[in-house]
Enzyme design. Sequence first.
Site, PDB file in Angstrom:
ATOM      1  N   CYS A  75       0.865  -1.179   0.000  1.00 50.81           N
ATOM      2  CA  CYS A  75       0.000   0.000   0.000  1.00 50.81           C
ATOM      3  C   CYS A  75       0.896   1.221   0.000  1.00 50.81           C
ATOM      4  O   CYS A  75       1.616   1.469   0.977  1.00 50.81           O
ATOM      5  CB  CYS A  75      -0.923   0.002   1.224  1.00 50.81           C
ATOM      6  SG  CYS A  75      -1.904   1.514   1.377  1.00 50.81           S
ATOM      7  N   HIS A 161      -2.894  -4.768 -10.215  1.00 55.01           N
ATOM      8  CA  HIS A 161      -3.703  -3.635 -10.669  1.00 55.01           C
ATOM      9  C   HIS A 161      -4.152  -3.845 -12.109  1.00 55.01           C
ATOM     10  O   HIS A 161      -3.384  -4.321 -12.954  1.00 55.01           O
ATOM     11  CB  HIS A 161      -2.907  -2.324 -10.604  1.00 55.01           C
ATOM     12  CG  HIS A 161      -2.711  -1.822  -9.225  1.00 55.01           C
ATOM     13  ND1 HIS A 161      -3.577  -0.931  -8.626  1.00 55.01           N
ATOM     14  CD2 HIS A 161      -1.755  -2.108  -8.305  1.00 55.01           C
ATOM     15  CE1 HIS A 161      -3.151  -0.682  -7.395  1.00 55.01           C
ATOM     16  NE2 HIS A 161      -2.049  -1.376  -7.183  1.00 55.01           N
ATOM     17  N   GLU A 210     -10.444  -0.226  -4.809  1.00 55.76           N
ATOM     18  CA  GLU A 210      -9.468  -1.114  -4.190  1.00 55.76           C
ATOM     19  C   GLU A 210     -10.125  -2.417  -3.734  1.00 55.76           C
ATOM     20  O   GLU A 210     -11.216  -2.405  -3.151  1.00 55.76           O
ATOM     21  CB  GLU A 210      -8.800  -0.429  -3.002  1.00 55.76           C
ATOM     22  CG  GLU A 210      -7.939   0.776  -3.393  1.00 55.76           C
ATOM     23  CD  GLU A 210      -7.015   1.203  -2.276  1.00 55.76           C
ATOM     24  OE1 GLU A 210      -6.353   0.319  -1.684  1.00 55.76           O
ATOM     25  OE2 GLU A 210      -6.956   2.404  -1.988  1.00 55.76           O
ATOM     26  N   CYS A 219      -4.961   6.133  -3.924  1.00 55.03           N
ATOM     27  CA  CYS A 219      -4.301   4.832  -3.893  1.00 55.03           C
ATOM     28  C   CYS A 219      -2.909   5.019  -4.483  1.00 55.03           C
ATOM     29  O   CYS A 219      -2.765   5.291  -5.675  1.00 55.03           O
ATOM     30  CB  CYS A 219      -5.094   3.796  -4.698  1.00 55.03           C
ATOM     31  SG  CYS A 219      -4.294   2.168  -4.790  1.00 55.03           S
ATOM     32  N   GLY A 222      -1.920   2.339  -6.943  1.00 55.97           N
ATOM     33  CA  GLY A 222      -2.759   2.543  -8.118  1.00 55.97           C
ATOM     34  C   GLY A 222      -2.232   3.660  -8.998  1.00 55.97           C
ATOM     35  O   GLY A 222      -2.263   3.573 -10.237  1.00 55.97           O
TER      36      GLY A 222
END
Length: 276
Positions: A75, A161, A210, A219, A222
Site C-alpha cells: 500500500c 492492478h 481497491e 491509492c 494505483g
Amino acid sequence: MRLKFTKMHGLGNDFVVFDAIRQQVTLEAAAIRRLADRHRGIGCDQVLLVESARLPGTDFHYRIFNADGSEVEQCGNGARCFARFVRDQGLSDKDAIPVGTAAGAIQLFVEPDGQVRVDMGVPVLEPARIPFRAAKQALVYRLSVDGQEVSIGAVSMGNPHAVLLVEDADDAPVERLGPRLETHPHFPRRVNVGFMQVLSPEHIRLRVFERGVGETLACGTGACAAVVTGRLRGLLAARVQVSLPGGDLVIQWDGNGTPVLMTGPAQRVFEGEIEL
C-alpha cells in the site's frame, strides 16, 4: 486487549496504525473489520502494523490489512504514513528507512519539506507474477465483463492492478465495473481497478476501486500502476502529476527495469486507545 493506535491518512486514504514493536498486537479478521467500521469502530480503509524487521537489511516490517480483514502485499499511501509514524514515534531518526513487506523490501525517504518519497520497486509486467491469467504478456488485454469487452493494462506494484482508460474520470463506471473486475476470474487474487483520464503527458486524473475496500480517495500503488501502463502505451512522460479525489501525487518512472518513485504527503490525525 487494550491497544494504542494512531489514525493517519495519505490524501484521504486513511489508516489505523499500530506499533506492534512496543505492544503485543494480535488481530483477527473480525477485529480488523470492527476497527475499520466507520460507524461502530475507528473507521479506515486499511489497518497497518509496524513490526520488527524480518528481512535482512531492513529496519522494520510493514503489514497491511484491508477493511474486510484480508491481508495484502503493499500500500503506497500507507507506506508514506509508515515513514511518518516511525519518525513521530521515535522508532527511527533516519531520513532513509528500509522496510520489509510481503512483496519484498522498499525504501522510504522523508524529504526536508515533510513529504515522503517511496521507492516502490520495479513494476511486474509478466502475467503469471501479477498474477493475471493471460496467454502472453501484452500492453493491453481484453476481458469480457457482463457481456461487455473491456480493455485494461495489467501490472503489479507489489499488489495487482488493472488500469482502464476513460474519457472523463467523473463519469467513469467505478461502481459498476470496479467490483466486477476486482473478482474477475482472470485475477486469481482479485485486483485493484484504476480508471485513468489522461489530461496531458505530465498530468492524469485517477479513481481507484481497491480490492477488499471499494473506491478510496487515493491509492498510491494505483497511481504508480496507472503511470506505468500509460507510459508503456506511449501516453505519458517520465514524471507525472496524478490527481486523485483526495489530492495529488507525483510519480516518476524512467522505463523498463527501473523502480517507480512516488512522492506525496502523510498526515497524523489523532491518537487513542481501543479495547478489543
